[in-house]
Motif scaffolding. Structure first.
Motif, PDB file in Angstrom:
ATOM      1  N   GLY A 194       0.819  -1.199   0.000  1.00 54.95           N
ATOM      2  CA  GLY A 194       0.000   0.000   0.000  1.00 54.95           C
ATOM      3  C   GLY A 194       0.857   1.254   0.000  1.00 54.95           C
ATOM      4  N   SER A 195       1.877   1.277   0.865  1.00 52.03           N
ATOM      5  CA  SER A 195       2.759   2.453   0.930  1.00 52.03           C
ATOM      6  C   SER A 195       3.629   2.556  -0.315  1.00 52.03           C
ATOM      7  CB  SER A 195       3.627   2.394   2.190  1.00 52.03           C
ATOM      8  OG  SER A 195       4.539   1.317   2.149  1.00 52.03           O
ATOM      9  N   TYR A 196       3.976   1.423  -0.919  1.00 52.98           N
ATOM     10  CA  TYR A 196       4.776   1.468  -2.158  1.00 52.98           C
ATOM     11  C   TYR A 196       4.046   2.243  -3.245  1.00 52.98           C
ATOM     12  CZ  TYR A 196       7.247  -0.162  -6.347  1.00 52.98           C
ATOM     13  OH  TYR A 196       7.947  -0.226  -7.532  1.00 52.98           O
ATOM     14  N   ASP A 197       2.744   2.034  -3.349  1.00 54.19           N
ATOM     15  CA  ASP A 197       1.964   2.774  -4.342  1.00 54.19           C
ATOM     16  C   ASP A 197       1.887   4.253  -3.985  1.00 54.19           C
ATOM     17  OD1 ASP A 197       0.216   2.754  -6.729  1.00 54.19           O
ATOM     18  OD2 ASP A 197      -1.332   3.335  -5.296  1.00 54.19           O
ATOM     19  N   VAL A 198       1.726   4.551  -2.703  1.00 58.64           N
ATOM     20  CA  VAL A 198       1.682   5.956  -2.260  1.00 58.64           C
ATOM     21  C   VAL A 198       2.990   6.654  -2.590  1.00 58.64           C
ATOM     22  CG1 VAL A 198       1.545   7.476  -0.248  1.00 58.64           C
ATOM     23  CG2 VAL A 198       0.006   5.508  -0.423  1.00 58.64           C
ATOM     24  N   TYR A 199       4.117   6.031  -2.210  1.00 54.17           N
ATOM     25  CA  TYR A 199       5.423   6.650  -2.463  1.00 54.17           C
ATOM     26  C   TYR A 199       5.704   6.765  -3.958  1.00 54.17           C
ATOM     27  CZ  TYR A 199       6.351   5.829   2.517  1.00 54.17           C
ATOM     28  OH  TYR A 199       6.297   5.827   3.886  1.00 54.17           O
ATOM     29  N   SER A 200       5.302   5.760  -4.734  1.00 52.47           N
ATOM     30  CA  SER A 200       5.548   5.804  -6.176  1.00 52.47           C
ATOM     31  C   SER A 200       4.819   6.978  -6.826  1.00 52.47           C
ATOM     32  CB  SER A 200       5.095   4.490  -6.834  1.00 52.47           C
ATOM     33  OG  SER A 200       5.858   3.393  -6.374  1.00 52.47           O
ATOM     34  N   GLN A 201       3.559   7.181  -6.463  1.00 53.28           N
ATOM     35  CA  GLN A 201       2.803   8.298  -7.032  1.00 53.28           C
ATOM     36  C   GLN A 201       3.412   9.637  -6.621  1.00 53.28           C
ATOM     37  OE1 GLN A 201      -1.432   8.427  -6.731  1.00 53.28           O
ATOM     38  NE2 GLN A 201      -1.727   6.312  -7.401  1.00 53.28           N
ATOM     39  N   TRP A 202       3.838   9.730  -5.368  1.00 54.86           N
ATOM     40  CA  TRP A 202       4.441  10.979  -4.889  1.00 54.86           C
ATOM     41  C   TRP A 202       5.738  11.281  -5.639  1.00 54.86           C
ATOM     42  CZ3 TRP A 202       9.006  11.233  -1.611  1.00 54.86           C
ATOM     43  CH2 TRP A 202       9.319  12.538  -1.238  1.00 54.86           C
ATOM     44  N   LEU A 203       6.588  10.269  -5.830  1.00 49.56           N
ATOM     45  CA  LEU A 203       7.864  10.464  -6.503  1.00 49.56           C
ATOM     46  C   LEU A 203       7.674  10.829  -7.972  1.00 49.56           C
ATOM     47  CD1 LEU A 203       9.815   7.484  -4.901  1.00 49.56           C
ATOM     48  CD2 LEU A 203      10.387   9.903  -4.652  1.00 49.56           C
ATOM     49  N   GLY A 205       5.471  12.630  -9.150  1.00 54.36           N
ATOM     50  CA  GLY A 205       5.044  14.030  -9.232  1.00 54.36           C
ATOM     51  C   GLY A 205       6.148  15.022  -8.972  1.00 54.36           C
ATOM     52  N   LEU A 206       7.336  14.531  -8.576  1.00 56.35           N
ATOM     53  CA  LEU A 206       8.470  15.422  -8.314  1.00 56.35           C
ATOM     54  C   LEU A 206       9.186  15.776  -9.608  1.00 56.35           C
ATOM     55  CD1 LEU A 206      10.010  13.708  -5.132  1.00 56.35           C
ATOM     56  CD2 LEU A 206       8.394  15.628  -5.224  1.00 56.35           C
ATOM     57  N   TYR A 210      17.834  20.749 -11.721  1.00 56.63           N
ATOM     58  CA  TYR A 210      18.499  21.177 -12.952  1.00 56.63           C
ATOM     59  C   TYR A 210      17.689  20.840 -14.206  1.00 56.63           C
ATOM     60  CZ  TYR A 210      22.295  21.296  -9.585  1.00 56.63           C
ATOM     61  OH  TYR A 210      23.043  21.527  -8.469  1.00 56.63           O
ATOM     62  N   SER A 211      17.312  19.563 -14.390  1.00 57.35           N
ATOM     63  CA  SER A 211      16.619  19.192 -15.630  1.00 57.35           C
ATOM     64  C   SER A 211      15.140  19.540 -15.576  1.00 57.35           C
ATOM     65  CB  SER A 211      16.779  17.696 -15.898  1.00 57.35           C
ATOM     66  OG  SER A 211      16.068  16.934 -14.935  1.00 57.35           O
ATOM     67  N   GLY A 212      14.546  19.513 -14.389  1.00 56.60           N
ATOM     68  CA  GLY A 212      13.118  19.758 -14.253  1.00 56.60           C
ATOM     69  C   GLY A 212      12.248  18.621 -14.730  1.00 56.60           C
ATOM     70  N   ALA A 213      12.872  17.518 -15.134  1.00 53.11           N
ATOM     71  CA  ALA A 213      12.126  16.355 -15.610  1.00 53.11           C
ATOM     72  C   ALA A 213      11.721  15.477 -14.432  1.00 53.11           C
ATOM     73  CB  ALA A 213      12.987  15.551 -16.585  1.00 53.11           C
ATOM     74  N   PRO A 214      10.662  14.686 -14.582  1.00 53.58           N
ATOM     75  CA  PRO A 214      10.301  13.752 -13.512  1.00 53.58           C
ATOM     76  C   PRO A 214      11.356  12.659 -13.388  1.00 53.58           C
ATOM     77  CG  PRO A 214       8.961  13.367 -15.453  1.00 53.58           C
ATOM     78  CD  PRO A 214       9.737  14.619 -15.722  1.00 53.58           C
ATOM     79  N   PRO A 215      11.487  12.035 -12.242  1.00 54.42           N
ATOM     80  CA  PRO A 215      12.470  10.956 -12.085  1.00 54.42           C
ATOM     81  C   PRO A 215      12.117   9.774 -12.984  1.00 54.42           C
ATOM     82  CG  PRO A 215      10.996  11.043 -10.186  1.00 54.42           C
ATOM     83  CD  PRO A 215      10.704  12.262 -11.006  1.00 54.42           C
ATOM     84  N   SER A 216      13.136   9.024 -13.378  1.00 57.09           N
ATOM     85  CA  SER A 216      12.887   7.846 -14.210  1.00 57.09           C
ATOM     86  C   SER A 216      12.092   6.826 -13.420  1.00 57.09           C
ATOM     87  CB  SER A 216      14.218   7.231 -14.659  1.00 57.09           C
ATOM     88  OG  SER A 216      14.900   6.658 -13.549  1.00 57.09           O
ATOM     89  N   GLU A 217      11.406   5.950 -14.130  1.00 55.01           N
ATOM     90  CA  GLU A 217      10.610   4.922 -13.466  1.00 55.01           C
ATOM     91  C   GLU A 217      11.497   3.984 -12.655  1.00 55.01           C
ATOM     92  OE1 GLU A 217       6.861   3.375 -12.428  1.00 55.01           O
ATOM     93  OE2 GLU A 217       7.514   5.250 -13.364  1.00 55.01           O
ATOM     94  N   LYS A 218      12.723   3.738 -13.126  1.00 58.04           N
ATOM     95  CA  LYS A 218      13.640   2.876 -12.390  1.00 58.04           C
ATOM     96  C   LYS A 218      14.034   3.510 -11.061  1.00 58.04           C
ATOM     97  CE  LYS A 218      15.530   0.571 -16.471  1.00 58.04           C
ATOM     98  NZ  LYS A 218      16.733   0.303 -17.293  1.00 58.04           N
ATOM     99  N   LEU A 219      14.277   4.813 -11.053  1.00 59.28           N
ATOM    100  CA  LEU A 219      14.603   5.504  -9.804  1.00 59.28           C
ATOM    101  C   LEU A 219      13.400   5.493  -8.868  1.00 59.28           C
ATOM    102  CD1 LEU A 219      16.599   7.158  -8.149  1.00 59.28           C
ATOM    103  CD2 LEU A 219      15.763   9.228  -9.307  1.00 59.28           C
ATOM    104  N   VAL A 220      12.209   5.676  -9.415  1.00 58.86           N
ATOM    105  CA  VAL A 220      10.986   5.610  -8.602  1.00 58.86           C
ATOM    106  C   VAL A 220      10.865   4.238  -7.947  1.00 58.86           C
ATOM    107  CG1 VAL A 220       8.463   5.557  -8.713  1.00 58.86           C
ATOM    108  CG2 VAL A 220       9.722   7.369  -9.896  1.00 58.86           C
ATOM    109  N   ASN A 221      11.086   3.174  -8.727  1.00 61.03           N
ATOM    110  CA  ASN A 221      11.003   1.811  -8.183  1.00 61.03           C
ATOM    111  C   ASN A 221      11.976   1.606  -7.043  1.00 61.03           C
ATOM    112  OD1 ASN A 221      10.650   0.391 -11.540  1.00 61.03           O
ATOM    113  ND2 ASN A 221       9.092   1.274 -10.204  1.00 61.03           N
ATOM    114  N   THR A 306       8.859  -1.585 -23.208  1.00 63.65           N
ATOM    115  CA  THR A 306      10.109  -0.844 -23.429  1.00 63.65           C
ATOM    116  C   THR A 306       9.932   0.644 -23.239  1.00 63.65           C
ATOM    117  OG1 THR A 306       9.621  -0.699 -25.806  1.00 63.65           O
ATOM    118  CG2 THR A 306      10.931  -2.590 -25.064  1.00 63.65           C
ATOM    119  N   ARG A 307       8.860   1.030 -22.552  1.00 62.59           N
ATOM    120  CA  ARG A 307       8.599   2.470 -22.427  1.00 62.59           C
ATOM    121  C   ARG A 307       9.561   3.128 -21.448  1.00 62.59           C
ATOM    122  NH1 ARG A 307       2.572   2.491 -20.564  1.00 62.59           N
ATOM    123  NH2 ARG A 307       3.382   0.637 -19.499  1.00 62.59           N
ATOM    124  N   HIS A 308      10.108   2.381 -20.474  1.00 64.90           N
ATOM    125  CA  HIS A 308      10.941   2.982 -19.440  1.00 64.90           C
ATOM    126  C   HIS A 308      12.326   2.353 -19.492  1.00 64.90           C
ATOM    127  CE1 HIS A 308       7.351   4.833 -17.842  1.00 64.90           C
ATOM    128  NE2 HIS A 308       6.766   3.665 -17.794  1.00 64.90           N
TER     129      HIS A 308
END
Length: 308
Positions: A194-203, A205-206, A210-221, A306-308
């Motif tokens: 449950g918390s993994y999904d909460v943290y994943s959604q929060w991350l 959105g960050l 410098y780049s202003g891009a969202p974190p990669s899905e691998k970093l989120v995982n 292969t999207r991420h």
């Protein structure tokens, strides 16, 4: 034809490949846990079971004493069972987790689950994997708690000997001695997933500096996996202590699982429920972050994503 029926279908129905991917990826996750986490696990188990009146002053003393007296390889005592067992456990846990999610999605991969639904899928996966985890953990812990490598103080010659001893004492289902304790402890997977999904959604959105891009899905995982593991152990740790005390008692077990809570409280007070918490908490982030990262990455490969 109405507009509603002329629009292309947005559902993505699960295939057999999707349903089996979690099991295959879970094997890779289990192997990762063994490599990264087993030394921490040995220290945690020894601190938990020895309690406040044991041979160690704390986790650091346990680590130093183990290496000094038994050699560095002692940190991997009981590792032969987790080498197979953790791979099997994660295959069952993460494979069933994936399928419980699909069940809650109605077979539609595109449907977004709520945090509560992710938590319920985690609860189901925890109860399912308890059937595999119970024999693996009782054998692993009894070997970890064996300090003598030879002589009359060495009770078990190896994992098979532990299994035989359990079945002699408790009958054909002796390997599942402690299953109620394992089911109780694995119920806390509700908070892990449950918390993994909460943290994943929060991350997601960050925005990265410098780049202003969202974190990669691998970093989120990786980060969400580590944070979820810390959350899990914060809630679960007292129950884990009681489970491990119960499962490592001399046979036949003199104290039932339901009475072990009161026994720990009476003999050691509230602090007894947190023996070995520091190595467990430290271990949980890198071990589970790495394992979940490997699982999610392998899942993407097995599903052809292969999207991420």
């Amino acid at each position: 034809m109405s507009a509603a029926t002329s629009e292309p279908l947005q559902t993505q129905m699960a295939t057999v490949r999707d349903r089996m991917a979690g099991f295959g990826a879970g094997i890779a996750s289990g192997a990762t846990k063994l490599l990264v986490g087993h030394p921490f696990d040995t220290v945690k188990i020894r601190c938990q079971v020895e309690g406040g009146h044991g041979r160690f002053r704390g986790p650091v003393d346990c680590l130093v004493s183990t290496v000094r007296n038994e050699g560095p390889r002692a940190l991997y005592k009981g590792a032969s069972i987790p080498l197979i067992g953790w791979a099997a456990m994660d295959a069952v846990q993460l494979g069933s987790l994936s399928n419980y999610r699909l069940l809650l999605q109605g077979g539609d991969k595109a449907r977004q689950l709520t945090h509560m639904q992710h938590a319920l899928a985690g609860l189901g996966a925890g109860w399912t994997v308890a059937l595999v985890a119970s024999p693996v953990e009782i054998i692993k812990m009894r070997l970890q708690m064996q300090y003598a490598s030879s002589g009359p103080e060495r009770r078990y010659r190896g994992p098979i000997d532990v299994g035989r001893s359990l079945m002699r004492t408790y009958g054909p289902l002796g390997l599942w001695h402690g299953l109620p304790a394992t089911l109780t402890q694995r119920s806390f997977f509700f908070f892990l997933w449950g918390s993994y999904d909460v943290y994943s959604q929060w991350l997601r959105g960050l925005r990265m500096p410098y780049s202003g891009a969202p974190p990669s899905e691998k970093l989120v995982n990786f980060v969400a996996g580590g944070m979820a593991a810390n959350t899990f152990w914060t809630f679960c740790y007292p129950v884990d202590v009681v489970k491990n005390r119960y499962m490592t008692q001399p046979d036949p077990s003199p104290i039932p699982f339901r009475r072990m809570f009161a026994h720990v409280l009476r003999t050691e007070g509230p602090k007894g429920f947190f023996r070995g918490f520091v190595p467990s908490f430290i271990r949980s982030f890198p071990t589970n972050a790495s394992a979940i990262f490997v699982w999610e990455s392998t899942m993407r490969v097995l599903r052809g994503d292969t999207r991420h």
